[in-house]
Scaffold this active site. Structure first.
Site, short mmCIF file in Angstrom:
data_model
loop_
_atom_site.label_atom_id
_atom_site.label_comp_id
_atom_site.label_asym_id
_atom_site.label_seq_id
_atom_site.Cartn_x
_atom_site.Cartn_y
_atom_site.Cartn_z
N TYR A 126 0.79 -1.23 0.00
CA TYR A 126 0.00 0.00 0.00
C TYR A 126 0.82 1.29 0.00
CZ TYR A 126 -0.93 -2.46 4.53
OH TYR A 126 -0.90 -3.27 5.63
N CYS A 177 11.04 -10.90 -8.87
CA CYS A 177 10.71 -10.59 -10.26
C CYS A 177 9.37 -9.87 -10.30
CB CYS A 177 10.69 -11.86 -11.08
SG CYS A 177 12.26 -12.72 -11.00
#
Ligand SMILES: *Cc1c(COP(=O)(O)O)cnc(C)c1O
Length: 419
Positions: free
Chosen positions: A314, A341
């Site tokens: 967030y 990744c």
């Protein structure tokens, strides 16, 4: 720019890292205990108890430490109940504030004698059907819905899945009273990471008024109000911590006016804070691995969002200190990245830090709650160790780092040959 205090020197961290390689979490015992003292002091006028929200940092060593200063456990799942039991926190020192609860979890909470904080009126009949007679003490979680909008209550309660409506509270307490329940509590929690102390006074006022009204209407006696958690922490150096003294004093005034003023019997005051109990006193220690210059400058560290996902999840701010830099004045703007990744695997974006050299140790601050707890294993990342800096200055490992055997524990490689 303001700087955050750091309880460790670079030399100390280097010494610790000889035994416990980075990345690791480290918690500060002295600071955790002092902070609980301040919280209890703010409510010294009341019969007060804090139930630590276990989900914030579900480590039994920290729970046991908190138990020494009379802090209970706020649990919302079976594993959290089991952790409390392991630590010897049982009976009414456990608050079971769950939602969408499976019967098996109600059964375990009941077996432990926990205070059951029901999230929904339909759970009363569900409990009777799957567990048995209602407990002698019941608590309901209230959702004030649209009744309380405005800047004091954040997050639109009517959009939240939690709690009873006002009408359901009356119906629920009546239902329980008719079935012989004698002891009652009431709870609400509709905010998270709130830094404005007046919010908590407002929450208390809502609950005190409900206690007054429901007590009179249904002729029953409340034993406690549970003000929930949600006390925020100053993640940014310029943020100010919640003033606990003003919070306690403000709630006392409402208590005297609404509860004592109406001639009602005294109430215990409970809270179930998580974040403020351990958050500021836990650090993620990581080391600079690579510095990459492309369209931006990337500072690659050995921790990833699998260790601390709040920034990626967030956009949360976590302050970063480069250890051992006497001059912390900003010099270089970095994106501080992990090795997943996933391009959002970043602890900070466009963060000004003192110039970093490969091998430098960095402290990621305020990681003590919802930090390690939210860790995961994506890309095969292993979850890091948790350490405790003890009052006497020693280091105690309170959770070892995961190894590859842990990661592969649910796979049967031998079965591959038969496949
Ligand atoms: C998360 C939670 C808490 C603790 O919240 P903090 O913001 O960590 O203080 C307390 N009670 C319930 C029911 C929760 O879900």
């Amino acid at each position: 720019m303001l700087e955050k205090k750091v309880p460790f020197s670079l030399d100390r961290i280097k010494e610790i890292a000889k035994t416990y390689p980075s990345p690791f979490y480290i918690y500060d015992e002295v600071a955790i205990i002092e902070n609980i003292g301040a919280l209890k002091e703010a409510f010294s006028w009341a019969d007060f108890k804090e139930y630590f929200a276990v989900k914030a940092t579900p480590n039994p060593f920290l729970m046991k430490l908190l138990k020494t200063v009379e802090v209970g456990a706020d649990c919302s799942s079976l594993p959290e109940l089991l952790l409390a039991e392991k630590v010897g926190i049982v009976g009414e020192d456990i608050m079971f504030t769950s939602n969408n609860t499976p019967a098996s979890e109600y059964r375990k909470a009941t077996e432990l004698g926990a205070i059951i904080n029901f999230d929904d009126i339909s759970h009363l009949a569900f409990y009777e059907e799957h567990v048995g007679k209602l407990p002698e003490l019941v608590c309901f979680r209230y959702n004030p819905g649209r009744a309380k909008e405005g800047n004091l209550i954040i997050g639109r309660p009517e959009e939240a899945k939690y709690g009873f409506t006002r009408e359901q509270l009356f119906a629920g307490y009546r239902y329980c009273k008719e079935r012989g329940v004698k002891r009652f509590g009431i709870h609400t929690m509709v905010a998270s990471n709130e830094l404005d102390y007046t919010y908590f006074i407002e929450t208390a006022e809502i609950l005190f008024k409900l206690v007054r009204e429901i007590s009179k209407k249904l002729d029953l006696t409340f034993e406690f109000v549970n003000l929930g958690g949600g006390i925020g922490i100053p993640y940014r150096p310029e943020d100010e911590a919640v003033d606990l003294v003003k919070t306690g004093t403000g709630i006392k005034a409402k208590y005297e006016e609404i509860i004592l003023g109406a001639g009602l019997p005294s109430l215990k005051i409970y809270m179930e804070c998580g974040r403020m109990v351990t958050g500021p006193y836990g650090y993620l220690v990581t080391r600079a691995l690579h510095i990459k210059e492309t369209y931006k400058t990337y500072l690659g560290v050995d921790a990833t969002m699998a260790d601390l996902m709040r920034p990626a999840l967030y956009g949360a701010y976590h302050h970063i200190t480069v250890l051992g830099r006497k001059d912390q004045s900003p010099k270089v703007t970095y994106d501080v990245t992990g090795s997943l990744c996933e391009n959002n695997d970043k602890f900070a974006i466009d963060r000004e830090l003192p110039k970093v050299e490969i091998g430098d140790y960095l402290l990621i601050h305020d990681a003590g709650a919802h930090g390690h707890a939210m860790g995961f294993n994506y890309n095969g990342k292993l979850r890091s160790a948790e350490l405790l800096l003890r009052t006497n200055g020693s280091i105690k490992q309170i959770r070892r780092a995961e190894n590859l055997a842990d990661l592969f524990a649910t796979l049967d490689f031998a079965d591959l040959d038969n496949f």
